[in-house]
Design an enzyme around this catalytic site. Structure first.
Site, PDB file in Angstrom:
ATOM      1  N   SER A 291       0.789  -1.212   0.000  1.00  0.00           N
ATOM      2  CA  SER A 291       0.000   0.000   0.000  1.00  0.00           C
ATOM      3  C   SER A 291       0.827   1.271   0.000  1.00  0.00           C
ATOM      4  O   SER A 291       1.422   1.627  -0.989  1.00  0.00           O
ATOM      5  CB  SER A 291      -0.959  -0.040   1.177  1.00  0.00           C
ATOM      6  OG  SER A 291      -1.929   0.954   1.028  1.00  0.00           O
ATOM      7  N   LYS A 316      -1.094  -4.099  -3.345  1.00  0.00           N
ATOM      8  CA  LYS A 316      -2.377  -3.576  -2.891  1.00  0.00           C
ATOM      9  C   LYS A 316      -2.576  -2.187  -3.468  1.00  0.00           C
ATOM     10  O   LYS A 316      -1.890  -1.254  -3.084  1.00  0.00           O
ATOM     11  CB  LYS A 316      -2.457  -3.514  -1.373  1.00  0.00           C
ATOM     12  CG  LYS A 316      -3.807  -2.998  -0.916  1.00  0.00           C
ATOM     13  CD  LYS A 316      -3.917  -2.893   0.574  1.00  0.00           C
ATOM     14  CE  LYS A 316      -5.301  -2.393   0.939  1.00  0.00           C
ATOM     15  NZ  LYS A 316      -5.526  -1.014   0.449  1.00  0.00           N
TER      16      LYS A 316
END
Length: 389
Positions: A291, A316
């Protein structure tokens, strides 16, 4: 199976880029007009609470209704937090929590240790990256949902949990881990040989940008001429902090786009004065980098600002919003996708390093040594930034 990272910290929070992965905080919103037929929900409540043989407490009924709505979203990251869970989530995002101190990956073979936090109870008993949790307190959990396993592992400070492990260098074994209050070390910095400064960022907490800025300034003041930013095992955090960290190394550049698609997405840019704009840079990543870590690594790579070293990241590429409900409860759900400056999505694919080095758990640290070698060459003028050595 959906791959997910989770930190065992005393709550059953699923983190993808710790969480989040990349998180945005949403203000408490006013209820919108209810859709036609919503009154049926109230009617169901009235009938169940009045006539059901087994009548659960009101809070259980309310939570069940909320979770039913979230399940309909088909969103792996959607989650409702009661008051205790929401308080624990906020502590976790600030780097403080009770737990054993590991980041786990939900794989085809079950929950697998991805990262062992420095100074944690898990490190004290010798848990290793790659070990799988197969039993908790004597109960086989290989066919148990990850959230249930996490509930079994969590517990109050000072209590213990017995974990059955397999897949590590020591084979099948059991360890007893005592849960403790942890203040996650979000940043470590030091000078390396060859006038190279090293910064390890463990999580994008709400002060990560300032911490990295201060560490970089100190290292440069002490004579460092090149920098290593280590994002290995960093599962993410706040989106604005990812932009702030990138802004230490990038001046007036697009870092990430956030929206439904790359064309209509909102751009997030750095400021005009990056402290380390012209300092040679290498960024270390691995499977545990997710992320917000991938936002920074993707921007550095796309803009050819430095070299990415290590192994392919988690992959992600979505953003979750955390909203406050009723003052002390919370709601998390996916509200956008993010794209690197080139318009690419890394969701499900990750960031592929410029220089691939397998080094998890190795001694010496082969990835760090490779980054140092690359930077030494660039300081000597041998290898331009962004090219493989």
């Amino acid at each position: 199976m959906l791959r997910r990272l989770t930190a065992v910290v005393g709550t059953a929070v699923l983190l993808l880029g710790l969480l989040v992965a990349s998180y945005e905080l949403g203000a408490r919103g006013r209820a919108s007009s209810l859709p036609e037929g919503f009154e049926a929900l109230s009617e169901v409540y009235d009938r169940v609470s009045r006539d059901a043989v087994n009548q659960p407490p009101d809070d259980v009924l309310v939570e069940g209704a909320i979770e039913g709505m979230l399940e309909s979203l088909d969103d792996a990251y959607a989650e409702y937090y009661d008051a205790d869970e929401f308080a624990a989530l906020n502590d976790q995002l600030d780097g403080m929590f009770v737990g054993i101190g590991v980041v786990l990956e939900d794989t085809e073979v079950g929950l697998t240790v991805q990262t062992v936090l420095p100074g944690s109870p898990a490190e004290e008993v010798g848990l290793e990256p790659g070990e799988q949790i197969v039993r908790v307190d004597g109960t086989d959990v290989r066919d148990t949902p990850s959230g249930v396993v996490i509930d079994k592992v969590r517990g109050p400070e000072g209590s213990s949990v017995v974990l059955g492990l397999m897949g590590g260098s020591q084979g099948a074994r059991e360890v007893t881990v005592v849960r403790a209050q942890l203040n996650m070390p979000t940043l470590e910095s030091r000078a390396l040989e060859g006038e190279i400064g090293y910064i390890a960022l463990r999580q994008f907490t709400d002060d990560a940008g300032d911490r990295v800025q201060d560490a970089v300034e100190d290292l440069l003041d002490d004579g460092s001429r090149a920098l290593v930013l280590d994002l290995r095992g960093n599962p993410g955090g706040y989106l604005p902090e990812a932009v702030a960290v990138a802004g230490v190394f990038l001046s007036d550049e697009e870092v990430v786009r956030v929206g439904v698609d790359a064309e209509s997405a909102r751009e997030y840019r750095t400021g005009k004065q990056a402290t380390a704009q012209d300092v040679p840079l290498a960024v270390l990543v691995d499977r545990g980098s997710a992320s917000a870590s991938e936002i920074v690594a993707g921007a550095v790579q796309d803009l050819e600002r430095g070299e990415i070293v290590g192994t392919t990241t988690f992959g992600k590429g979505t953003v979750q919003t955390i909203s406050v409900l009723g003052g002390d409860r919370g709601l998390k759900y996916t509200t956008a996708r993010y794209f690197t400056p080139s318009g690419n999505s890394i969701d499900g694919r990750g960031v592929t390093p410029d220089l691939i080095v397998e080094s998890r758990g190795s001694e010496p640290d082969e990835a760090l040594l490779a980054a140092q070698e690359s930077l030494t060459g660039r300081l000597a003028g041998a290898v331009p930034a962004g090219e493989n050595s």
